[in-house]
Design an enzyme around this catalytic site. Structure first.
Site, PDB file in Angstrom:
ATOM      1  N   LEU B  74       0.894  -1.164  -0.065  1.00 49.23           N
ATOM      2  CA  LEU B  74       0.081   0.132   0.009  1.00 49.23           C
ATOM      3  C   LEU B  74       0.828   1.306   0.044  1.00 49.23           C
ATOM      4  O   LEU B  74       0.437   2.287   0.569  1.00 49.23           O
ATOM      5  CB  LEU B  74      -0.914  -0.157   1.142  1.00 49.23           C
ATOM      6  CG  LEU B  74      -2.128  -0.906   0.776  1.00 49.23           C
ATOM      7  CD1 LEU B  74      -2.900  -1.229   2.168  1.00 49.23           C
ATOM      8  CD2 LEU B  74      -3.007  -0.504  -0.240  1.00 49.23           C
ATOM      9  N   CYS B 130      -6.660  -5.805   2.276  1.00 51.45           N
ATOM     10  CA  CYS B 130      -5.264  -6.010   1.709  1.00 51.45           C
ATOM     11  C   CYS B 130      -4.453  -6.935   2.748  1.00 51.45           C
ATOM     12  O   CYS B 130      -4.299  -6.698   3.717  1.00 51.45           O
ATOM     13  CB  CYS B 130      -4.659  -4.818   1.476  1.00 51.45           C
ATOM     14  SG  CYS B 130      -3.135  -4.716   0.985  1.00 51.45           S
TER      15      CYS B 130
HETATM   16  C1  LIG Z   1      -0.041  -4.809  -7.935  1.00 54.24           C
HETATM   17  C2  LIG Z   1      -1.540  -5.066  -7.223  1.00 54.24           C
HETATM   18  C3  LIG Z   1      -1.738  -3.840  -6.479  1.00 54.24           C
HETATM   19  C4  LIG Z   1      -3.155  -4.114  -5.752  1.00 54.24           C
HETATM   20  N1  LIG Z   1      -3.241  -2.668  -4.640  1.00 54.24           N
HETATM   21  C5  LIG Z   1      -4.727  -2.764  -4.160  1.00 54.24           C
HETATM   22  C6  LIG Z   1      -5.111  -1.469  -3.812  1.00 54.24           C
HETATM   23  O1  LIG Z   1      -4.242  -0.658  -3.394  1.00 54.24           O
HETATM   24  N2  LIG Z   1      -6.179  -1.749  -2.932  1.00 54.24           N
HETATM   25  C7  LIG Z   1      -7.061  -2.747  -3.335  1.00 54.24           C
HETATM   26  O2  LIG Z   1      -8.222  -2.539  -2.741  1.00 54.24           O
HETATM   27  N3  LIG Z   1      -6.742  -3.626  -4.138  1.00 54.24           N
HETATM   28  C8  LIG Z   1      -5.535  -3.614  -4.614  1.00 54.24           C
HETATM   29  N4  LIG Z   1      -5.267  -4.935  -5.394  1.00 54.24           N
HETATM   30  C9  LIG Z   1      -6.323  -5.883  -5.557  1.00 54.24           C
HETATM   31  C10 LIG Z   1      -7.011  -5.662  -7.066  1.00 54.24           C
HETATM   32  O3  LIG Z   1      -7.502  -4.430  -7.251  1.00 54.24           O
HETATM   33  C11 LIG Z   1      -7.750  -6.978  -7.459  1.00 54.24           C
HETATM   34  O4  LIG Z   1      -8.937  -6.964  -6.458  1.00 54.24           O
HETATM   35  C12 LIG Z   1      -7.010  -8.296  -7.457  1.00 54.24           C
HETATM   36  O5  LIG Z   1      -6.060  -8.066  -8.111  1.00 54.24           O
HETATM   37  C13 LIG Z   1      -8.078  -9.288  -8.160  1.00 54.24           C
HETATM   38  O6  LIG Z   1      -8.104  -8.971  -9.590  1.00 54.24           O
HETATM   39  P1  LIG Z   1      -7.173  -9.350 -10.664  1.00 54.24           P
HETATM   40  O7  LIG Z   1      -6.952 -10.682 -10.550  1.00 54.24           O
HETATM   41  O8  LIG Z   1      -7.886  -8.804 -11.999  1.00 54.24           O
HETATM   42  O9  LIG Z   1      -5.875  -8.519 -10.311  1.00 54.24           O
HETATM   43  C14 LIG Z   1      -4.044  -4.952  -6.159  1.00 54.24           C
HETATM   44  C15 LIG Z   1      -3.442  -5.925  -7.017  1.00 54.24           C
HETATM   45  C16 LIG Z   1      -2.430  -5.965  -7.427  1.00 54.24           C
HETATM   46  C17 LIG Z   1      -2.053  -6.899  -8.516  1.00 54.24           C
END
Ligand SMILES: Cc1cc2nc3c(=O)[nH]c(=O)nc-3n(C[C@H](O)[C@H](O)[C@H](O)COP(=O)(O)O)c2cc1C
Ligand code: FES
Lengths: 253, 317
Positions: B74, B130
């Site tokens: 974060l 998170c």
């Molecule tokens: C590099 C990275 C940073 C992320 N940072 C946050 C964040 O700051 N806050 C949050 O709620 N989710 C965060 N996520 C989670 C994503 O928003 C998402 O919920 C999760 O990755 C699942 O979706 P995806 O498989 O399409 O990535 C992050 C994911 C990744 C890969």
């Protein structure tokens, strides 16, 4: 500065030594835009179950033929896969990314080791022999095929090898301090982090402005994911977008 | 062109149901040269806390089969910097902005929500899940009583619709979803990343500096679809589905499971034009299937008796 996503055919795959290869990509738009020190972010079009791209500093371009060269060493799964590709294959190339070198110098010394010499090669081709000399460090003589690549672009080539099989024995630091008294007004360095730190220290002592090109694990390459940040003297730095080239004094080693 | 994709999500009118997921799209501007941002339903920005946060040390991202493990921790510039230096530029893009927020305590969640209760932000998404922050993070996200407190604290401090983003690292996702809804959450996002780790067998050490990280990407998609499907049967508030979406077909899966909108995360990191291609393909899908709006397919995979709930909320209209 425009970022472009291209599907690039592989035009040439050339071994430089046992583990190092040159890869030439057809990427006309990127070739037109890219500056020395910037990188391209590469993946296979259908990369199976490995998802992320891999960054490579551009080593040369050819505007007439619309090509971009990278030089890579086989060090992991992706670079091993790269060695198996041939001219029938196509890669997805995103670039140019990041900020390149500041070229406002009169007489520069380029200091590199390993594939760090690749982005410096592109810089040397832009500066030319009137402005550029190179100091290259390697473990042993066979790694120094780089001399042939640099010869057209630099006035002098200085070499160090760890085992003394070519040039001065030792690291680049064995040769650097005395070279720095010879009138250079700029040093550019790219290679292993301890080497760059030592080079930056020597330059600071001689008050010669120095630019370093950092390497960090990168995911997006666009400044979005913060996987590549590091501590700077004044603020946190994103290596992919604030760099990869920084003034040595911006970096907190 | 008839808009076949528009949707009203908890009072927010969106051009399309396709959202860029938090943490994978920066503050939107990082992608402005590669995708037409105005074409997106919304951009959910990187999680913000009250004060700047440095994040985790060491390697922060690594690949796993069909997935990505991240432990960014974060890192963010804090609310003040965001409001002064980033939001003004964000306002110039014609796309709704969802602020993802994070607090190190229940009280801080409220304070961040209040700081961001401003023009140019269309909704607040609470990152209660998170796994990368040691203080609180995961613990907060897995206890229904704490979720209730956090949602209430945020609701009290904002005029915007509140979205609660749930952690998949629990045994009973439905229970947490119900707690968030009951506490006043206007929508739910699911899922955040799944806790995982990877060890470098040469160095005998975990690859990530933080040791553990959050797994995302196609590897987690079946888990995410399952959770959306389960939760959709028990809540009336709209769901934003995410987890491994890479293309229109993946998005349709989530919508059929009951998600009114979808978010694309990890795919942005390696294929930055994903949201653009995906949106165009959803439009084509609607045309080919002669749908009057893509929302017609929301929840079609749910068991018979459960669909009525979605339809009664006007999902269909
Ligand atoms: C590099 C990275 C940073 C992320 N940072 C946050 C964040 O700051 N806050 C949050 O709620 N989710 C965060 N996520 C989670 C994503 O928003 C998402 O919920 C999760 O990755 C699942 O979706 P995806 O498989 O399409 O990535 C992050 C994911 C990744 C890969
Ligand atoms: S690699 Fe994503 S921010 Fe640098």
């Amino acid at each position: 500065m425009t970022k472009i996503l291209e599907e690039s055919p592989i035009l040439l795959q050339q071994p430089l030594d046992a583990h190092t290869h040159l890869l030439r990509l057809g990427a006309r738009q990127i070739a037109r835009e890219v500056q020395p020190g910037q990188f391209v972010h590469i993946k296979q079009i259908s990369s199976g179950n490995s998802l992320l791209r891999h960054p490579f500093g551009v080593a040369a371009t050819d505007l007439k033929n619309g090509t971009v060269d990278i030089i890579y060493r086989e060090i992991g799964a992706f670079t091993r896969t790269l060695t198996t590709l041939s001219s029938n294959d196509t890669l997805s190339v995103l670039g140019p990314l990041g900020h390149g070198f500041d070229v406002t110098c009169h007489r520069a010394l380029l200091v590199g080791g390993g594939t760090g010499l690749a982005p410096l090669l592109f810089l040397a081709s832009l500066l030319g022999p009137q402005k550029a000399d190179v100091l290259m460090g390697g473990r042993t003589k066979s790694e120094l095929f780089w001399q042939n690549l640099y010869r057209p672009f630099v006035a002098k080539i200085f070499v160090t090898t760890d085992d003394g099989s070519c040039g001065t024995r030792g690291t680049v630091m064995a040769a650097l301090p005395s070279l720095l008294t010879q009138g250079y007004d700029r040093v550019y360095t790219c290679g292993p982090s301890p080497m760059m730190q030592a080079v930056a220290g020597a330059c600071a002592a001689q008050k010669i402005p120095c630019q370093v090109s950092l390497e960090r694990y990168m995911a997006c390459g666009l400044g979005a994911c913060l996987s590549c940040t590091c501590k700077g003297r004044e603020k946190r730095l994103k290596v992919c977008t604030d760099g990869p080239v920084f003034w040595a004094q911006e970096v907190e080693w | 062109m008839v808009n076949l994709l528009n949707v009203n999500l908890a009072g927010i009118p969106l051009k399309t149901p396709v959202i860029a997921a938090s943490g994978t799209f920066g503050f939107g501007r990082e992608f402005a040269e590669l995708v037409p941002l105005e074409e997106l339903g919304a951009v959910c920005i990187k999680g913000l806390s009250l004060r700047p946060w440095e994040g985790n040390r060491g390697q922060r991202v690594t690949q796993t089969p069909s997935g990505v493990l991240n432990a960014i921790g974060l890192e963010n510039p804090g609310c003040d910097y965001f409001l002064e230096h980033i939001l003004p530029q964000l306002r110039t893009y014609k796309v709704p902005v969802i602020a993802n927020i994070y607090g190190h305590s229940v009280q801080e969640y409220g304070e961040v929500a209040r700081a961001l209760d401003t023009d140019g932000i269309c909704a607040v998404e609470i990152n209660i899940s998170c796994p990368n922050v040691k203080q609180g993070g995961l613990a907060l996200g897995t206890d229904p009583a704490v979720i209730t407190e956090v949602v209430r604290a945020v609701k009290k401090n904002t005029h915007k619709p509140v979205i609660t983003k749930l952690s998949p690292n629990v045994t009973d996702i439905v229970c947490l979803a119900k707690a968030a809804e009951k506490a006043g959450s206007d929508a739910l996002s699911l899922i955040n990343t799944l806790l995982g780790m990877k060890i470098d067998i040469r160095t005998h050490k975990p690859v990530l500096g933080n040791i553990v990280g959050g797994l995302s990407g196609p590897a987690v998609r079946p888990v995410a679809v399952r959770m959306v499907y389960q939760v959709a049967q028990h809540v009336a508030v709209p769901i934003i589905g995410m987890g491994g979406i890479t293309c229109a077909e993946d998005a349709l899966e989530f919508m059929m499971a009951g998600a009114k909108a979808v978010a694309v995360g990890t795919a942005n990191l390696y294929q930055p034009d994903t949201v653009h291609t995906l949106t165009q393909d959803l439009q084509t899908y609607c045309e080919e299937k002669h749908l009057s709006n893509l929302q017609d397919i929301v929840g079609v995979a749910l068991p018979q008796g459960k669909k009525s709930m979605l339809y009664s909320q006007g999902v269909k209209g």
